[in-house]
Design a protein around this motif. Structure first.
Motif, PDB file in Angstrom:
ATOM      1  N   LEU A 131       0.834  -1.213   0.000  1.00  0.00           N
ATOM      2  CA  LEU A 131       0.000   0.000   0.000  1.00  0.00           C
ATOM      3  C   LEU A 131       0.865   1.257   0.000  1.00  0.00           C
ATOM      4  O   LEU A 131       0.543   2.256  -0.642  1.00  0.00           O
ATOM      5  CB  LEU A 131      -0.927   0.000   1.228  1.00  0.00           C
ATOM      6  N   TRP A 153       2.087   2.109  -3.336  1.00  0.00           N
ATOM      7  CA  TRP A 153       1.018   2.399  -4.298  1.00  0.00           C
ATOM      8  C   TRP A 153       0.891   3.911  -4.464  1.00  0.00           C
ATOM      9  O   TRP A 153       0.653   4.638  -3.507  1.00  0.00           O
ATOM     10  CB  TRP A 153      -0.272   1.784  -3.755  1.00  0.00           C
ATOM     11  N   ARG A 154       1.052   4.394  -5.656  1.00  0.00           N
ATOM     12  CA  ARG A 154       1.107   5.838  -5.879  1.00  0.00           C
ATOM     13  C   ARG A 154      -0.125   6.345  -6.631  1.00  0.00           C
ATOM     14  O   ARG A 154      -0.046   6.902  -7.693  1.00  0.00           O
ATOM     15  CB  ARG A 154       2.366   6.194  -6.686  1.00  0.00           C
ATOM     16  N   VAL A 155      -1.296   6.055  -6.094  1.00  0.00           N
ATOM     17  CA  VAL A 155      -2.530   6.556  -6.703  1.00  0.00           C
ATOM     18  C   VAL A 155      -3.202   7.484  -5.704  1.00  0.00           C
ATOM     19  O   VAL A 155      -3.259   7.171  -4.518  1.00  0.00           O
ATOM     20  CB  VAL A 155      -3.479   5.390  -7.046  1.00  0.00           C
ATOM     21  N   PRO A 156      -3.677   8.633  -6.147  1.00  0.00           N
ATOM     22  CA  PRO A 156      -4.313   9.555  -5.209  1.00  0.00           C
ATOM     23  C   PRO A 156      -5.460   8.874  -4.484  1.00  0.00           C
ATOM     24  O   PRO A 156      -6.235   8.145  -5.080  1.00  0.00           O
ATOM     25  CB  PRO A 156      -4.824  10.679  -6.109  1.00  0.00           C
ATOM     26  N   SER A 157      -5.560   9.126  -3.210  1.00  0.00           N
ATOM     27  CA  SER A 157      -6.624   8.493  -2.434  1.00  0.00           C
ATOM     28  C   SER A 157      -7.927   9.265  -2.576  1.00  0.00           C
ATOM     29  O   SER A 157      -7.940  10.413  -3.018  1.00  0.00           O
ATOM     30  CB  SER A 157      -6.221   8.438  -0.964  1.00  0.00           C
ATOM     31  N   LEU A 158      -9.006   8.612  -2.234  1.00  0.00           N
ATOM     32  CA  LEU A 158     -10.321   9.253  -2.240  1.00  0.00           C
ATOM     33  C   LEU A 158     -10.804   9.360  -0.802  1.00  0.00           C
ATOM     34  O   LEU A 158     -10.460   8.525   0.043  1.00  0.00           O
ATOM     35  CB  LEU A 158     -11.309   8.398  -3.032  1.00  0.00           C
ATOM     36  N   SER A 159     -11.592  10.355  -0.560  1.00  0.00           N
ATOM     37  CA  SER A 159     -12.212  10.443   0.752  1.00  0.00           C
ATOM     38  C   SER A 159     -13.308   9.382   0.830  1.00  0.00           C
ATOM     39  O   SER A 159     -13.657   8.750  -0.175  1.00  0.00           O
ATOM     40  CB  SER A 159     -12.812  11.825   0.940  1.00  0.00           C
ATOM     41  N   GLY A 160     -13.865   9.190   1.999  1.00  0.00           N
ATOM     42  CA  GLY A 160     -14.944   8.203   2.152  1.00  0.00           C
ATOM     43  C   GLY A 160     -16.104   8.520   1.235  1.00  0.00           C
ATOM     44  O   GLY A 160     -16.638   7.645   0.550  1.00  0.00           O
ATOM     45  N   ALA A 215     -15.063   7.892  -2.465  1.00  0.00           N
ATOM     46  CA  ALA A 215     -15.038   6.473  -2.803  1.00  0.00           C
ATOM     47  C   ALA A 215     -16.447   5.933  -2.969  1.00  0.00           C
ATOM     48  O   ALA A 215     -16.728   5.147  -3.876  1.00  0.00           O
ATOM     49  CB  ALA A 215     -14.311   5.702  -1.701  1.00  0.00           C
TER      50      ALA A 215
END
Lengths: 200, 218
Positions: free
Chosen positions: A49, A52-59, A62
């Motif tokens: 994890l 892993w270089r992908v922008p995260s999403l908020s709850g 997502a």
């Protein structure tokens, strides 16, 4: 241990050295370094994890993405088999006066779906849909579009062969195509219309 | 990036991937038959057909046709059972063909009164790897227009033997349709249109010379 902690130590050291006017407390530095050094090695999942270089999403983000994806999947369910390249078609039936008019594929061969146009002249109808063995007789699955003249029409890609169909007017009235030959119906006693579809 | 957010993002993307495959988004078929007893009976009939290796899509279409035609549940049940029986007969008659199109065409032909032996003759007219769905569909249509089955079969099998394509055979069906609608006697329409298609084909000697060895006929 790997190079990770060493690099971190170097960064801590260089930061402390460059900090103007501060004298680091050697005990604090030692304590910090020992914590870093003795920290347990992260699990394989955690390392994966971290890498892993992908922008995260908020709850909320997502949830929205998942909702849109599910909705799109629902809307397009069962549509995979019908997605064939629609080009290049050439109208051939209209010149001969045959109905429903068929637009044959010039390149996709004998088994490729043939775009077939259905027409019903009923200016009083509010809704018209096409039902037949090619769409499981599903009311509303293939709606016709009303033109200004009051003529309803739709073009659908059909596999070559003999198909039986009818028009469903205003969701209740089943009518045959006045332009096409009739088909008997021993099972339900209500005749339909017949179209022979083939690549021309 | 927090662990929690990454997991959330991963789950969302996994859902997106799954829902991008429409087939997976489909649930079990629910037949909108108002009569609950008949609905259960129809669903059992379809399940039995599936267990026998028969294609279920034609049976679902038959049930839905009944719903759209506002038939009673009992009538839908009988129609689906009859359709399953015809599909099974067609599979036997057209063996080794197993394609849904061929079995459906065969079942439709049987429904309109085409003798089963004629399906066997059509199957035998072409190599097994070649679909006979279209010739059967044309036979069905010609019989539906009032042409005696034996006469229609004769013309179709001659065209098949002469190397006619499925489209050429289909054009025979539509031409006869149009002629009969215009008032020509069905038999006369078949005779004249069969000659027309025949004139487009190479001579028997040329067809035999150009056909693959499996298609050559004595």
């Amino acid at each position: 241990m790997s190079e990770g902690p060493d690099l971190l130590i170097e960064r801590v050291r260089s930061t402390l050295r460059e900090a103007p006017g501060t004298v680091p407390d050697p005990r604090r530095v030692a304590q910090l370094l020992s914590v870093v050094w003795e920290s347990p090695e992260p699990s394989a999942l955690r390392r994966w994890l971290d890498a892993w270089r992908v922008p995260s999403l908020s709850g909320v983000g997502a949830t929205v993405v998942a909702g849109i994806a599910l909705f799109a999947g629902f809307l397009t369910r069962g549509a995979v088999d019908e997605r064939r390249a629609p080009e290049p078609f050439a109208a051939t039936g209209s010149q001969t006066g045959e109905f429903p008019v068929q637009f044959a594929s010039a390149t996709l061969g004998e088994t490729a779906p043939v775009l077939t146009q259905f027409v019903l002249d009923d200016a009083k109808a509010q809704r018209v849909s096409l039902v037949g063995d090619f769409n499981d007789w599903a009311a509303g699955a293939t709606p016709l579009t009303r033109l200004e003249s009051g003529v309803w029409t739709v073009s659908v890609p059909l596999p070559p062969g003999r198909h039986v169909y009818a028009f469903l007017v205003d969701d209740t009235l089943l009518v045959t195509d006045p332009r096409a030959p009739k088909s008997g119906d021993a099972d339900y006693g209500r005749e339909g219309s017949v179209v022979m579809v083939f690549a021309r | 990036m927090s662990m929690h957010r990454r997991v959330l993002t991963l789950v969302s993307l996994a859902l997106a991937s799954v829902s991008a495959v429409p087939a997976l988004a489909q649930g079990p078929v629910v037949l909108p038959i108002a009569d609950a007893k008949a609905r259960v009976a129809v669903e059992r009939e379809i399940a039995r057909a599936a267990a026998r290796g028969l294609p279920v899509q034609p049976l679902i279409a038959k049930a839905m046709e009944g719903v759209t035609k506002q038939a009673t549940g009992e009538r839908i049940q009988v129609a689906v059972a009859s359709a399953a029986k015809r599909l099974e007969q067609a599979r036997t008659l057209l063996a080794p063909s197993t394609s849904v199109a061929e079995l459906t065409s065969g079942a439709d032909a049987l429904a309109i009164g085409v003798p089963g032996a004629m399906l066997k003759q059509i199957r035998a007219a072409w190599p097994v790897e070649r679909s006979v769905a279209m010739p059967i569909d044309v036979l069905t249509e010609l019989v539906a227009r009032g042409i005696p089955a034996r006469h229609a079969l004769e013309q179709i099998t001659v065209l098949m033997a002469r190397g006619a394509t499925p489209s050429q055979i289909a054009s025979l069906g539509t031409s006869v349709q149009a002629d009969v609608a215009a008032g020509l006697a069905p038999d006369a329409a078949l005779e004249v249109r069969a000659r027309g298609v025949m004139s487009l084909l190479p001579s028997p000697a040329a067809a035999a010379a150009s056909a693959p060895s499996g298609q050559r006929r004595p």
